[in-house]
Scaffold this active site. Structure first.
Site: not given
Ligand code: IMP
Ligand code: ZN
Length: 364
Positions: A24, A26, A111-112, A150, A185, A212, A215, A298
C-alpha cells in the site's frame, strides 16, 4: 515458537535488514525530501513562478494534520508532478527508496492524471510503467502497479481508469504489470456504492481490487462494499472490528471472506483517524489471527519508511523478530501476483530469511 530475539542485532537494524513486501504505497504520497527538492529545482529552472517555498513544502511533512489537510498536501505535490519528466523522476526515486529499505516486492498505486497540453493519462501511466521495467532490471525488486480510482472524481473518471487499466493489461510490453485497481481518495467525498458497477466489471476483467474502506466510520458504506464480495484487500479498515467502533456483522464478513487488511499506522495517527498507536486496530485483528500487511501508505507525507512501520509495530505490540519475519513472509500470500509468481516470491523471501538467520544468528 522461539521469541527470536538476538543480542547481536538490535530491532531497528533487524527491521531494515528484513526482506519486506510493500502493498500500500501511493506514488505521489511517497516522495522523499530529496525528490521534492529536485522537483522544485526543475520547476524553477524551467522558469516557473508562484511555487510553494521549498522549506514550506518540506517542513510541513511528517506533521500531524487533519485528514482534510492531508488532501491539501496532495494537491501541492500534484502541482510539482504535472509533467512526464517529473513522473519519471518520482517513479524512479520512489522505487529506489524502497529498494534501499530491502523491499523485495512493491505494489505501487497511482491515479492516472491528465494535464492539458502537457500530459495525457496514457502518457502518465506509460511513464510509470517504463520506469518500473527499467528499475526491475537494475535492482532486486519486483514492482507491480494498481491504478487508483479517486472517489472524489466521480464514476465517469473511474470508468476511464478501468479503460486505461484494460489497455495496458492487454499490451505485450506491459503484460501483467497492472495487476489491479485501488479505490482511494478523500473518504468524506462521494459514496463508494456508486462505484460498484465499475468494480464489478474490473473483477470480471481479471483485476484484483484493493479498497480503502472504513478509514473513517461509515458502517452503511462499509457493509455494502463488503457484501458485494468484490474486495481482495482492505486499505486501513480502521472502523470494522467491534473493538475499534465497528461491528460483529462487519467482522464476521471480513473473516468469512478472509480479506487481508493493509495496516498503515503512521498514516492513521498523523491524519488523526486513529487516536494513538495503543488504540490501533492492528491489535484486535492480530488477536483474530487475521492476515495483516504492514504498509506505509504515503511515506513522504507521513515522514516514515517501511522499516520504521515494522519497528513501531514491534515496539507497540511486543512483536519478536520472528513475528516480524512471519509477517513479511505471509504478506506474499496477499500480493496480487499470479499463483506461480507468488510461489517463486515466497521461496526467495524464505531463502533470504534463512540467510539472515545464518548471518546474524537470529532465531527466526
Ligand atoms: P497519487 O494517486 O499517486 O497521486 O497519490 C496521491 C493520492 O492517493 C491522493 O490524492 C489520494 O487520492 C490518495 N491517497 C493517499 N493517501 C490516502 C489515504 O490515506 N486515504 C485515501 N486516499 C489516499
Ligand atoms: Zn492509502
Amino acid at each position: 515458537m522461539d521469541t527470536g530475539n538476538s543480542e547481536s542485532v538490535d530491532m531497528k537494524t533487524f527491521c531494515k535488514m528484513l526482506p519486506k513486501i510493500e502493498l500500500h504505497a501511493h506514488l505521489n504520497g511517497s516522495l522523499s525530501d530529496a525528490t521534492i527538492l529536485r522537483l522544485l529545482q526543475d520547476k524553477r529552472s524551467a522558469g516557473a513562478v508562484d511555487l510553494p517555498d521549498s522549506a514550506e513544502v518540506v517542513i510541513k511533512r511528517g506533521h500531524n494534520r487533519t485528514l482534510e489537510d492531508c488532501f491539501t498536501v496532495f494537491g501541492i505535490i500534484h502541482c510539482l508532478t504535472d509533467n512526464v519528466s517529473a513522473i519519471e523522476t518520482i517513479t524512479r526515486d520512489v522505487i529506489q527508496d524502497f529498494v534501499a529499505e530491502n523491499v523485495r516486492y512493491l505494489e505501487l498505486r497511482t491515479t492516472p492524471k491528465v494535464i492539458p497540453e502537457k500530459m495525457t493519462k496514457e502518457q502518465y501511466i506509460e511513464t510509470v510503467l517504463n520506469v518500473m521495467v527499467e528499475e526491475m532490471q537494475r535492482s532486486d525488486i519486483i514492482v507491480r502497479l494498481l491504478l487508483s480510482i479517486d472517489r472524489a472524481r466521480g464514476v465517469g473518471d473511474a470508468w476511464d481508469t478501468l479503460k486505461i487499466a484494460k489497455k495496458y493489461k492487454n499490451t505485450n510490453k506491459y503484460k501483467d504489470l497492472v495487476c489491479g485497481l485501488d479505490v482511494s481518495g478523500n473518504p468524506n467525498a462521494g459514496n463508494l456504492c456508486e462505484y460498484l458497477p465499475v468494480l464489478q466489471e474490473a473483477k470480471e476483467s481479471g483485476f484484483k481490487l484493493a479498497v480503502h474502506l472504513a478509514e473513517i466510520p461509515n458502517d452503511s458504506e462499509t457493509l455494502a462494499i463488503l457484501k458485494s464480495k468484490l474486495v481482495d484487500r482492505i486499505g486501513h479498515g480502521s472502523y470494522i472490528h467491534p473493538g475499534s467502533n465497528g461491528s460483529h456483522e462487519m467482522l464476521q464478513i471480513v473473516k468469512q471472506q478472509s480479506i487481508p487488511i493493509e495496516i498503515c499506522i503512521s498514516s492513521n495517527i498523523m491524519s488523526g483517524t486513529v487516536k494513538n498507536i495503543a488504540d490501533h486496530h492492528f491489535k484486535h485483528w492480530r488477536n483474530e489471527g487475521h492476515p495483516l500487511i504492514i504498509c506505509t501508505d504515503d511515506k513522504g507525507v507521513f515522514n516514515t519508511s517501511l522499516s520504521e512501520e515494522f519497528l513501531m509495530c514491534a515496539e507497540a505490540f511486543k512483536l519478536s523478530m520472528s513475528d516480524l519475519a512471519t509477517l513479511s513472509l505471509t504478506a506474499v500470500e496477499s500480493t496480487f501476483l499470479a499463483k506461480e509468481e507468488k510461489n517463486l516470491l515466497h521461496l526467495s523471501v524464505q531463502k533470504e530469511l534463512q540467510d539472515l538467520k545464518e548471518k546474524t544468528g537470529i532465531l527466526l
